[in-house]
Write an enzyme that holds these catalytic residues in place. Structure first.
Site, mmCIF file in Angstrom:
data_model
loop_
_atom_site.group_PDB
_atom_site.id
_atom_site.type_symbol
_atom_site.label_atom_id
_atom_site.label_comp_id
_atom_site.label_asym_id
_atom_site.label_seq_id
_atom_site.Cartn_x
_atom_site.Cartn_y
_atom_site.Cartn_z
ATOM 1 N N GLU B 320 0.865 -1.182 0.000
ATOM 2 C CA GLU B 320 0.000 0.000 0.000
ATOM 3 C C GLU B 320 0.894 1.221 0.000
ATOM 4 O O GLU B 320 1.424 1.611 1.036
ATOM 5 C CB GLU B 320 -0.914 -0.025 1.237
ATOM 6 C CG GLU B 320 -1.894 -1.184 1.267
ATOM 7 C CD GLU B 320 -2.986 -1.048 0.208
ATOM 8 O OE1 GLU B 320 -3.206 0.077 -0.273
ATOM 9 O OE2 GLU B 320 -3.612 -2.071 -0.137
ATOM 10 N N CYS B 355 -1.646 9.077 2.114
ATOM 11 C CA CYS B 355 -1.319 8.515 0.812
ATOM 12 C C CYS B 355 -2.364 8.873 -0.233
ATOM 13 O O CYS B 355 -2.093 8.845 -1.422
ATOM 14 C CB CYS B 355 -1.159 7.006 0.912
ATOM 15 S SG CYS B 355 -2.525 6.229 1.765
#
Lengths: 485, 589
Positions: B320, B355
C-alpha cells in the site's frame, strides 16, 4: 547488445500502442480471442506435429491437454467477456446520498508471460487468453526446451493476432533475464520455484505484481472402498494421471500415493493391471506416452532411481532407454522419506507409494511438508473429507479424481506457499490481468458542513451519528434536541 | 421543549486530567450499537433538507422559527472551546508498560528472536486455534471494544505523535477502524462460507466450491501517518481470515506504537497476535523470516526492499503505497464547495500527510486565480489568520520530514511561486497551508510525493489536457476530478489509471466499504478494506468433488479416432456430437 536495444525499442512501441487505447475496447479484445481460436483451428496439425517432435505427445493427448482445453477456454472467455468487463456497483449507506460507487476493471498495460515446456502450447496460451481478454499488450516467452513449439508460436501466432500488441520472444535464460530487467505491469511465470524466486526478486525492482505457477509434490490419499467398481476407477484415474499426463511431467500430476498398510497389496495389483490396460504389455511400444523432455531431465530421473536405497524399492517397471528418452511407468514401494525422490518434485513417470498405518495419518504427513499445488483424495467417507478440507492446505483439493480441476473454468487455478501465488483460468485470468479500480462519483450539491474545520463538539457529535448511520440522532443534534451520545 | 435553548455541549466527565484508563462499556454496548444502525429513511429525507450547505442554514433557521422553534444553529461554531485537547496530550506510558518497553529495548529484537517468534506463532496456527469462527469473532469484538473503551488514549497518542486534531482523528482513525470492525463482525459468517460454483459437462458429474482458508502466519508493517487505522485495519482483515499475525507499527509514531502494543496485549489473544516495536533493525530481522503473507504500508523505496525479501520465501505481498494524487478542477464547478472539498483532502487530512491526499491541482489557466482566492478564503475560515497557530491541523510528523518539505519549498524557481502560505515554525514542526502556482515541471516538488501541506497548482490551457498530464506520470493511488461535465467524467474514468478515483470530492472513497482500496503500478499492489481485506488474507482453495459414475473413457489411452471426435464434441459442448460419437455413428473425420 544489439538485441537489447531492439527489445527495448519494441517494448517502448508496445507501450505507446497501449497508451493509444486501442486495446481497451471490447471489439479489439474479441477480435484477439477469435484470432486465438483461428490459430488453434488452422494450425492444429502443426501444433500436433510440434508437440510430437518436442515431447513425443500423441495427437489425442495434445488435443485433450492443450488444443482442446484452450479452445474451451477461449470460447468461455468469448461468452463471458461482456459480463467480465462490466463495472460492478458497490453498495453505499443511505447517508451517502447522491453518490455512486463502482468497481471498474481496466487493463494493466504491458504484461509478460513466461511459459514452460511440459505443456508448451497450453501454458503459453491459457494466460494469453486472460491477458488479451483484459485488454493488455503481451510479450510471451515460450520455453527454449521445446524449440518446435516455441518457433511455431513465434512465427505463426502474431499473424493471427494484433502484432503490435502481442509479441513472442524466443530464447534461453539470457533472454529471460533480459526480459525480466524491463518494467512490466504484470508478470505471469510458470515453472520451478528456484527460478520463481529470481523472477520475484527482479519484479521487486519495478514493483511489478507477479503470478507464480509452480508445482510441488502433489499427493494422492487413497482410502479404502467397499465397491470394487470404485476401486477400479480410482486405480485407473491415478495411474492415468501419473503416467499419461505428459509422462508425469506436469505440475498437477500425481507425485506420490499414500495408502493404508493393510490395503497395499490390493492397490498394487490394481495399478499394475491398469498400467497394462492403458499402455499395453510393452509400454515402450505404446503410441500413447510422451517421452522425457531432454537428457538433463532423463539423467535427473535416473539419479533418483539409482540411489541404492531407492532402487531396491522398485516393484514395477524401472526400464529405461536413454537414446529414446524413455522411462517405463515405474512404481516404488516405501522409498526412504529422506531420499531425493521423496524430497524433490519428481516430474516424471516414477510413482512412489507410501504406506501409513492409518489413512488419517496422511493428513499429518502432508501438513508437515511444503504446500502442494493439488491434493487428490479418493474416499467415500464424508467425515474424512471434512477433515482433509479443514486441516490441509494446497492450491486445489480434488475428491475422487485427478487433474481435471485444470479444466474447470469456474475454479481458480494457482498455488500457495511453495506451489506459487496468484491464480488464473476463466474469470480469474481476466481479474489477474485487470486492475479493479474503485470509482466514486459525488454531486457538488450535498455537503455536510460538519466535515470541515474549525472543529467543535457539535461537529464531533454529528460525525459520530453519521458514522453509526444513526439518522435520527443526526436529526436531533441538528435540531439541537440532543446533546451527546 | 427541554432543549429549546441550546446549551454549551459539555463533556460528561472530567477525565483526561489525570487518569486515562476508563472502562465504561461491556461487550453488551456493542450489540446495542449494532441495533442502532438500522436505517431511518424518513429522517434521512428531512435531514437532506437540512444538511445541504452552510448556506441553507439561514433558510433552516427561518423555517424552524416559523414552526415555533427558536433554535440558534449559528451558535454551534464560535463558542466552542470545550474539547480537552490539552488534557489528552500528556499521555504517558504507564509504569508497567514502560518496563515492558524497556525490556524489549534492552534485549535487541534480532533475527534469532524473530525466528523464535514466528516459530511460536506457526505452532499456534497449526494448532488450528485461529481458524474457528468463534476465535475470529471474539478477537474482532475485543478490538471493537478496545477502540470504544480506549478512545481517549488513542486520541491522546495521536495528539502526541502528530498533534492530530481530535475530531480529525476521530473521523479518520477511530471511526474507520470501528466501522471496519463492525462490518467484519456482522459479515464474517457469510465471508467464511465456501462459494459454490458451476461445473461444466467436461467434468460432469461433479460439484465445485471455492474455500477460503487462512494463509498462516502473516506480517503487517504499518506506517506513521494514520498509525492507528493503518495498523488495525489490516489487522482486522488478517484476523477475520483466521491468521496468526505480527504487527510492526511505525517507530515514527512512538506513542501510538507503544499504545498499540499495550492495548492489543490487553484485549486480543496474545498467543496468536503480537506486536513488535522497532525501526530498521527490527524490521530487517522480521523480513528475514518466512511469512505466508506480508502487507506493507509505506513508501515505494522500502516496498522494493520488502518485496525482494519476500522473494526469498516466495511470500505474496500487498503493498500500500502512495504517489502524486492529482485533482483536476474544471472551471464549471461550484467554487466554494470544490475549494472546501479540496482542502478537506489536503490540510484537514493529516495536513497532506496521507497517501490519498491531494498532491497537486490541475486547472485551466483562466480559472486558477478564482480557485486560489477560494482556497485562500477557505484557509482563513478553517484555520484562522495564523494557520501555524491553528489547533485544527496536524503538524509535520518529525524534523526529517520538516526539513524535506522546507527543501521542496526553498528550491530555486519554486520559492518565488508561492502565492500564499509558506510560513513555518520549525520548533513546533508546523508549516502553514501553502499554495504554489506553476512551479517548474522538473522541480523536486513535482517529482516526488509531497506528503505535506504544500499544494502546487499546475495550469493547463484546456481542462481536458489534465488527463494527458496525469497519464504522463506514474499511476497514483487516487485521482480526483471536479466537474459538471459528464463527458469529461467519462473520459477521466476510462483513460486515467489510478488505484481509485473520486469525482467531485476527495478522500471519501476510502470510506466506502464495498470498494477495494489499493494501488496499481507505482502506487502499490493488492487491495483491502471490507471483504477485500478478508480475501487479501485468505487463500482461495479450489475444491472439486467427483463421484465414480459417469466415467467416460475418452480421456484414457489407448487413443482412437473415436475418442478424438468425442473429446472435440465434449469440449465444444456439442450434445448431439457427443451422442453421435458415443453410439459410433459419426465415422468420418
Amino acid at each position: 547488445m544489439e538485441t537489447t536495444v531492439l527489445l527495448e525499442d519494441d517494448l517502448e512501441d508496445m507501450r505507446m500502442y497501449y497508451r493509444s487505447g486501442k486495446t481497451r475496447g471490447e471489439s479489439w479484445r474479441r477480435s484477439q480471442l477469435q484470432g486465438l481460436l483461428l490459430f488453434l483451428k488452422k494450425k492444429e496439425g502443426e501444433i500436433f506435429e510440434a508437440l510430437a517432435q518436442d515431447l513425443g505427445k500423441h495427437p489425442i493427448e495434445a488435443y485433450r491437454d492443450e488444443v482442446g482445453s484452450l479452445t474451451k477456454s477461449v470460447n468461455y472467455a468469448l461468452n463471458c467477456l461482456s459480463e467480465w468487463m462490466s463495472s460492478k456497483k458497490a453498495k453505499l449507506p443511505l447517508i451517502a446520498i447522491l453518490t455512486t460507487a463502482e468497481i471498474v476493471p481496466e487493463p494493466l498495460g504491458l504484461v509478460l508471460v513466461i511459459s514452460t515446456w511440459n505443456f508448451p502450447i497450453g501454458l503459453s496460451l491459457e494466460p494469453l487468453i486472460g491477458a488479451l481478454a483484459a485488454g493488455n499488450c503481451v510479450v510471451l516467452k515460450p520455453s527454449e526446451l521445446t524449440p518446435k513449439c516455441s518457433f511455431l508460436l513465434a512465427t505463426a501466432l502474431p499473424t493471427f493476432l494484433d502484432g503490435k500488441a502481442v509479441k513472442v520472444v524466443e530464447g534461453d535464460s539470457t533472454t529471460g533475464e533480459r526480459l525480466l530487467r524491463q518494467k512490466w505491469d504484470k508478470i505471469l511465470f510458470t515453472g520451478s520455484s528456484r527460478i520463481a524466486r529470481e523472477v520475484l526478486a527482479a519484479a521487486a525492482e519495478h514493483l511489478t505484481p507477479v503470478v507464480l505457477e509452480l508445482g510441488g509434490k502433489c499427493p494422492v490419499i487413497l482410502d479404502s472402498f467397499s465397491r470394487s467398481w470404485d476401486k477400479e476407477v480410482a486405480a485407473q484415474r491415478i495411474t492415468w494421471a501419473k503416467f499419461n499426463a505428459c509422462a508425469g511431467q506436469a505440475c498437477i500430476a500425481v507425485d506420490y500415493v499414500l495408502v493404508e498398510e493393510r490395503f497395499i497389496d490390493e492397490w498394487l495389483e490394481l495399478m499394475k493391471t491398469w498400467i497394462k490396460k492403458l499402455f499395453g504389455e510393452n509400454p515402450k511400444q505404446s503410441c500413447c506416452n510422451a517421452r522425457i523432455i531432454n537428457k538433463h531431465h532423463f539423467t535427473r530421473l535416473r539419479m533418483l532411481l539409482e540411489d541404492p536405497k531407492v532402487q531396491s524399492r522398485v516393484v514395477h517397471g524401472g526400464d529405461m532407454d536413454e537414446d529414446n528418452l524413455y522411462i517405463e511407468p515405474t512404481i516404488l514401494l516405501n522409498p526412504p522419506l529422506q531420499s531425493a525422490i521423496m524430497m524433490d518434485e519428481i516430474f516424471g513417470p516414477l510413482l512412489p507409494i507410501i504406506t501409513v498405518k492409518n489413512i488419517e495419518d496422511s493428513i499429518q504427513f502432508i501438513s508437515s511438508r511444503p504446500k502442494p499445488l493439488a491434493i487428490y483424495v479418493f474416499t467415500e467417507r464424508e467425515s474424512f473429507r471434512q477433515r482433509i478440507q479443514a486441516e490441509t492446505s494446497s492450491g486445489s483439493l480434488i475428491f475422487n479424481d485427478v487433474i481435471i480441476q485444470y479444466l474447470a473454468d469456474t475454479l481458480p487455478f494457482g498455488g500457495i506457499g511453495e506451489s506459487g501465488m496468484g491464480k488464473y483460468h476463466g474469470k480469474f485470468s481476466f481479474d489477474t490481468f485487470s486492475h479493479h479500480k474503485a470509482v466514486v462519483r459525488r454531486s457538488l450539491l450535498v455537503d455536510f458542513w460538519f466535515r470541515f474545520p474549525p472543529w467543535n463538539e457539535q461537529k464531533l457529535q454529528l460525525l459520530r451519528s453519521a458514522y453509526d448511520y444513526d439518522y435520527l440522532g443526526l436529526l436531533l443534534i441538528v435540531l439541537g434536541l440532543k446533546r451527546s451520545s | 421543549m427541554p432543549s429549546s435553548s441550546v446549551e454549551e455541549p459539555r463533556r460528561d466527565d472530567g477525565s483526561g486530567e489525570g487518569t486515562r484508563v476508563k472502562i465504561y462499556k461491556s461487550p453488551k454496548g456493542l450489540q446495542e450499537e449494532k441495533a442502532k444502525t438500522t436505517s431511518n429513511l424518513p429522517y434521512l429525507l428531512l435531514l437532506l433538507l437540512l444538511l445541504l450547505h452552510p448556506s441553507t442554514l439561514p433558510l433552516l433557521h427561518f423555517k424552524l422559527a416559523a414552526i415555533g422553534l427558536s433554535v440558534n444553529l449559528a451558535r454551534e461554531r464560535p463558542s466552542f472551546q470545550a474539547l480537552p485537547r490539552k488534557a489528552a496530550v500528556p499521555l504517558r506510558v504507564s509504569s508497567s508498560m514502560a518496563t515492558e518497553v524497556m525490556e524489549e529495548k534492552g534485549q535487541a529484537f534480532d533475527s534469532r528472536k524473530a525466528e523464535a517468534l514466528v516459530r511460536d506463532l506457526r505452532s499456534r496456527f497449526e494448532d488450528g486455534r485461529t481458524r474457528s469462527y468463534e476465535w475470529r469473532v471474539f478477537q474482532l469484538k475485543a478490538i471493537a471494544r478496545m477502540v470504544k473503551e480506549r478512545e481517549k488514549d488513542i486520541l491522546g497518542a495521536l495528539m502526541t505523535d502528530l498533534s492530530k486534531p481530535e475530531l480529525e482523528a476521530f473521523v479518520t482513525e477511530i471511526s474507520l477502524t470501528k466501522s471496519a470492525c463492525k462490518k467484519a463482525i456482522s459479515e464474517l459468517k457469510a465471508w467464511m462460507k465456501p462459494e459454490k460454483v458451476k461445473t461444466s459437462i467436461i467434468t460432469f458429474p461433479s460439484s465445485a466450491e471455492i474455500v477460503s482458508e487462512p494463509f498462516g502466519v502473516v506480517l503487517i508493517i504499518s506506517t506513521w501517518n494514520f498509525p492507528f487505522l493503518l495498523s488495525l485495519d489490516p489487522l482486522i482483515g488478517a484476523i477475520s481470515a483466521g491468521n496468526a499475525v505480527v504487527l510492526k507499527p511505525s517507530e515514527s509514531a512512538p506513542a501510538t506504537s507503544s499504545l498499540l502494543t499495550k492495548l492489543l496485549e490487553e484485549y486480543v489473544d496474545g498467543s496468536a497476535v503480537r506486536v513488535v516495536e522497532g525501526a530498521v533493525p527490527e524490521t530487517t530481522a522480521l523480513l528475514e523470516q518466512r511469512w505466508d503473507k506480508i502487507l506493507y504500508t509505506g513508501s515505494g523505496r522500502v516496498a522494493r526492499i520488502v518485496m525482494a525479501a519476500a522473494a526469498k520465501h516466495l511470500t505474496p505481498v500487498i503493498l500500500e503505497l502512495g504517489g502524486k494524487c492529482p485533482a483536476i478542477v474544471d472551471s464549471n464547478v461550484d467554487l466554494e464547495v470544490a475549494a472546501k472539498r479540496l482542502m478537506g483532502g489536503k490540510w484537514t487530512c493529516n495536513n497532506g500527510q496521507a497517501c490519498i491526499a491531494v498532491d497537486h491541482i490541475i486547472t485551466p489557466k483562466s480559472f486558477a486565480p478564482k480557485l486560489i482566492e477560494a482556497l485562500r478564503a477557505g484557509v482563513e475560515e478553517f484555520f484562522g489568520k495564523n494557520p501555524t497557530e491553528s489547533q485544527d491541523m496536524s503538524r509535520v510528523v518529525n524534523r526529517y520530514h520538516f526539513a524535506r518539505l522546507a527543501k521542496l519549498m526553498d528550491e530555486d524557481g519554486v520559492s518565488e511561486k508561492i502565492v500564499f502560505g509558506g510560513e513555518r515554525d520549525e520548533g513546533k514542526l508546523r508549516i502553514a497551508p501553502t499554495v504554489l502556482l506553476d512551479v517548474p515541471g522538473d522541480s523536486q516538488i513535482m517529482q516526488e510525493e509531497i506528503f505535506g501541506p504544500l499544494l502546487p497548482i499546475v495550469t493547463v490551457d484546456k481542462v481536458e489536457d489534465g488527463i494527458a498530464l496525469v497519464n504522463s506520470r506514474p499511476k497514483p493511488l487516487a485521482a480526483y476530478l471536479f466537474t459538471k461535465n459528464d463527458l469529461l467524467k467519462q473520459q477521466f474514468v476510462q483513460r486515467v489509471s489510478a488505484g481509485g478515483m473520486l469525482i467531485n470530492d476527495t478522500v471519501l472513497h476510502l470510506t466506502v466499504p464495498g470498494l477495494p482500496f489499493g494501488g496499481v503500478g507505482e502506487s502499490g499492489m493488492g487491495s483491502y478494506h471490507g471483504k477485500f481485506s478478508f480475501d487479501a488474507f485468505s487463500h482461495k482453495k479450489a475444491v472439486l468433488s467427483r463421484g465414480f459414475v459417469g466415467e467416460i473413457n475418452t480421456r484414457y489411452p489407448p487413443y482412437t479416432p473415436k475418442k478424438q471426435r468425442l473429446l472435440k464434441a465434449l469440449i465444444g459442448g456439442n450434445i448431439i456430437g457427443i451422442i453421435l460419437a458415443l453410439i459410433g455413428w459419426n465415422t468420418k473425420e
